[in-house]
Design a protein around this motif. Structure first.
Motif, PDB file in Angstrom:
ATOM      1  N   ILE A 242       0.828  -1.199   0.000  1.00  0.00           N
ATOM      2  CA  ILE A 242       0.000   0.000   0.000  1.00  0.00           C
ATOM      3  C   ILE A 242       0.866   1.253   0.000  1.00  0.00           C
ATOM      4  CG2 ILE A 242      -1.745   1.305   1.271  1.00  0.00           C
ATOM      5  CD1 ILE A 242      -2.678  -1.341   2.493  1.00  0.00           C
ATOM      6  N   GLY A 243       0.671   2.100  -1.018  1.00  0.00           N
ATOM      7  CA  GLY A 243       1.279   3.416  -1.051  1.00  0.00           C
ATOM      8  C   GLY A 243       2.795   3.422  -1.022  1.00  0.00           C
ATOM      9  N   LEU A 244       3.339   4.586  -0.674  1.00  0.00           N
ATOM     10  CA  LEU A 244       4.797   4.745  -0.625  1.00  0.00           C
ATOM     11  C   LEU A 244       5.404   3.879   0.467  1.00  0.00           C
ATOM     12  CD1 LEU A 244       7.362   6.157  -1.571  1.00  0.00           C
ATOM     13  CD2 LEU A 244       6.810   8.062  -0.039  1.00  0.00           C
ATOM     14  N   ALA A 245       4.707   3.720   1.574  1.00  0.00           N
ATOM     15  CA  ALA A 245       5.218   2.869   2.646  1.00  0.00           C
ATOM     16  C   ALA A 245       5.403   1.436   2.156  1.00  0.00           C
ATOM     17  CB  ALA A 245       4.267   2.896   3.844  1.00  0.00           C
ATOM     18  N   GLY A 246       4.489   0.974   1.309  1.00  0.00           N
ATOM     19  CA  GLY A 246       4.613  -0.370   0.752  1.00  0.00           C
ATOM     20  C   GLY A 246       5.850  -0.520  -0.116  1.00  0.00           C
ATOM     21  N   VAL A 247       6.195   0.541  -0.858  1.00  0.00           N
ATOM     22  CA  VAL A 247       7.409   0.505  -1.678  1.00  0.00           C
ATOM     23  C   VAL A 247       8.641   0.354  -0.794  1.00  0.00           C
ATOM     24  CG1 VAL A 247       8.770   1.699  -3.423  1.00  0.00           C
ATOM     25  CG2 VAL A 247       6.300   2.040  -3.347  1.00  0.00           C
ATOM     26  N   VAL A 248       8.695   1.162   0.266  1.00  0.00           N
ATOM     27  CA  VAL A 248       9.851   1.122   1.166  1.00  0.00           C
ATOM     28  C   VAL A 248       9.960  -0.251   1.833  1.00  0.00           C
ATOM     29  CG1 VAL A 248      10.952   2.203   3.157  1.00  0.00           C
ATOM     30  CG2 VAL A 248       9.644   3.598   1.560  1.00  0.00           C
ATOM     31  N   GLU A 249       8.817  -0.819   2.216  1.00  0.00           N
ATOM     32  CA  GLU A 249       8.834  -2.141   2.836  1.00  0.00           C
ATOM     33  C   GLU A 249       9.365  -3.199   1.867  1.00  0.00           C
ATOM     34  OE1 GLU A 249       4.956  -2.980   4.387  1.00  0.00           O
ATOM     35  OE2 GLU A 249       4.829  -1.012   5.340  1.00  0.00           O
ATOM     36  N   LEU A 250       8.913  -3.142   0.617  1.00  0.00           N
ATOM     37  CA  LEU A 250       9.408  -4.090  -0.385  1.00  0.00           C
ATOM     38  C   LEU A 250      10.917  -3.945  -0.568  1.00  0.00           C
ATOM     39  CD1 LEU A 250       6.705  -4.058  -3.227  1.00  0.00           C
ATOM     40  CD2 LEU A 250       7.350  -5.995  -1.781  1.00  0.00           C
ATOM     41  N   GLU A 251      11.384  -2.701  -0.660  1.00  0.00           N
ATOM     42  CA  GLU A 251      12.825  -2.481  -0.832  1.00  0.00           C
ATOM     43  C   GLU A 251      13.608  -3.011   0.366  1.00  0.00           C
ATOM     44  OE1 GLU A 251      12.596   1.563  -3.623  1.00  0.00           O
ATOM     45  OE2 GLU A 251      13.496   1.649  -1.620  1.00  0.00           O
ATOM     46  N   ALA A 252      13.079  -2.805   1.580  1.00  0.00           N
ATOM     47  CA  ALA A 252      13.767  -3.281   2.784  1.00  0.00           C
ATOM     48  C   ALA A 252      13.816  -4.804   2.806  1.00  0.00           C
ATOM     49  CB  ALA A 252      13.062  -2.753   4.032  1.00  0.00           C
ATOM     50  N   MET A 253      12.735  -5.456   2.385  1.00  0.00           N
ATOM     51  CA  MET A 253      12.719  -6.919   2.339  1.00  0.00           C
ATOM     52  C   MET A 253      13.682  -7.445   1.279  1.00  0.00           C
ATOM     53  SD  MET A 253       8.642  -7.566   2.733  1.00  0.00           S
ATOM     54  CE  MET A 253       7.745  -6.733   4.040  1.00  0.00           C
TER      55      MET A 253
END
Length: 319
Positions: A242-253
């Motif tokens: 979801i949203g920009l936070a979801g992008v950051v989470e994917l990148e962190a994973m």
């Protein structure tokens, strides 16, 4: 003898409230731009829905083909473009083929093509390998009716995509079902995943018409998050960013992987572990995330200064 006029003392906070708005806008632009050029890792906590999406992508059989339905345009690029970039890095690294389709807007296919071209060029520069059109992915273009397409795909995907062509390595247009991406596909159930990247409500149509035919996952904008979470909680969507936070989470994973105990610095998320993506690093998501936090901090400070200044001004007027 004339009485001397004394100028009221103006506090520092009151002076701050008198700063011209042009200076505030200039400060916002400068401070918010810094993270774009000098990204800094911001600690985050991964949500279960994003972790589920990462697990789904990392468990896809190498060499398999999925449907990538990209339905966003530049109006939501701040969120959706980072989502597509993260997904493409995972698919390309794991050698997952995909068929690109779009239904929400005639501009959506071109926006997706541009992102694919750029990520492919970056990957080629680093790994000296190209994700080839026709062999690794095919472009089916735009379909004007999402409802009609989903219904047709549920009945017979070959009929639904009949007449769609793409360029082969010899620059000759051929039916997409002759490509290595789709040659083995008989029905929509042969795809292990349909991934919808959307800035609109196309995820609703997919779940209504195709939810019982194929595994569905999605990335959505922040405003669509609350309603889309209902699909995830009811297990209709197997993964959701979801949203920009979801992008950051994917990148962190991608950088750290997932482990329920946080072993070796991995993201701590209950459930099955998932490995990091080889060679992955932070990209658009973390840069934008830093800019967003900088802008929000400046906004909060401006609100505080404005309210304190107004209070002091009113108090001085009463005296």
């Amino acid at each position: 003898m004339a009485e001397e006029q004394t100028t009221p003392k103006v506090s520092f906070v009151e002076k701050m409230t008198m700063i011209p708005r042009q200076w505030l806008y200039a400060t916002l632009i400068v401070l918010a731009s810094i993270p774009l050029f000098f990204p800094t890792e911001i600690p985050i906590t991964a949500t279960p829905s994003t972790a589920s999406l990462y697990r789904v992508l990392m468990k896809l059989p190498e060499g398999s083909s999925i449907i990538l339905q990209s339905d966003f345009t530049k109006s939501t690029r701040g969120e959706s473009m980072g989502q597509l970039e993260a997904v493409l890095r995972i698919l390309m690294e794991r050698k997952i083929k995909f068929a690109l389709i779009s239904v929400a807007d005639p501009q959506a296919p071109q926006v997706a093509r541009d992102v694919i071209k750029r990520i492919n060029a970056e990957r080629g520069a680093l790994e000296k390998t190209e994700y080839k059109k026709w062999e690794d992915w095919v472009d089916l273009g735009y379909f004007p009716s999402g409802e009609a397409l989903a219904k047709a795909m549920a009945n017979n995907v070959r009929t639904a995509w009949n007449g769609r062509t793409d360029l082969d390595p010899n620059n000759v247009r051929r039916p997409v079902f002759e490509s290595p991406v789709l040659s083995h596909i008989k029905g929509v159930g042969d795809f292990p995943l349909l991934l919808n990247l959307t800035g609109s409500k196309t995820i609703d149509i997919i779940n209504e018409r195709l939810g019982d035919k194929v595994t569905v996952a999605a990335t959505v904008t922040g405003v669509m998050g609350p309603e889309s979470l209902n699909y995830y909680k009811s297990n209709q969507v197997k993964g959701l960013a979801i949203g920009l936070a979801g992008v950051v989470e994917l990148e962190a994973m991608m950088v750290k992987g997932i482990d329920p105990n946080g072993a070796n610095g991995a993201m701590t998320v209950p459930g099955d572990p998932a490995p990091p993506l080889p060679g992955a690093g932070y990209a658009r998501g973390m840069s934008y995330y830093g800019s967003l936090h900088t802008a929000m901090i400046l906004m909060v400070l401006a609100v505080i200064v404005g309210n304190v200044g107004m209070f002091l001004t009113k108090r001085g007027a009463r005296k």
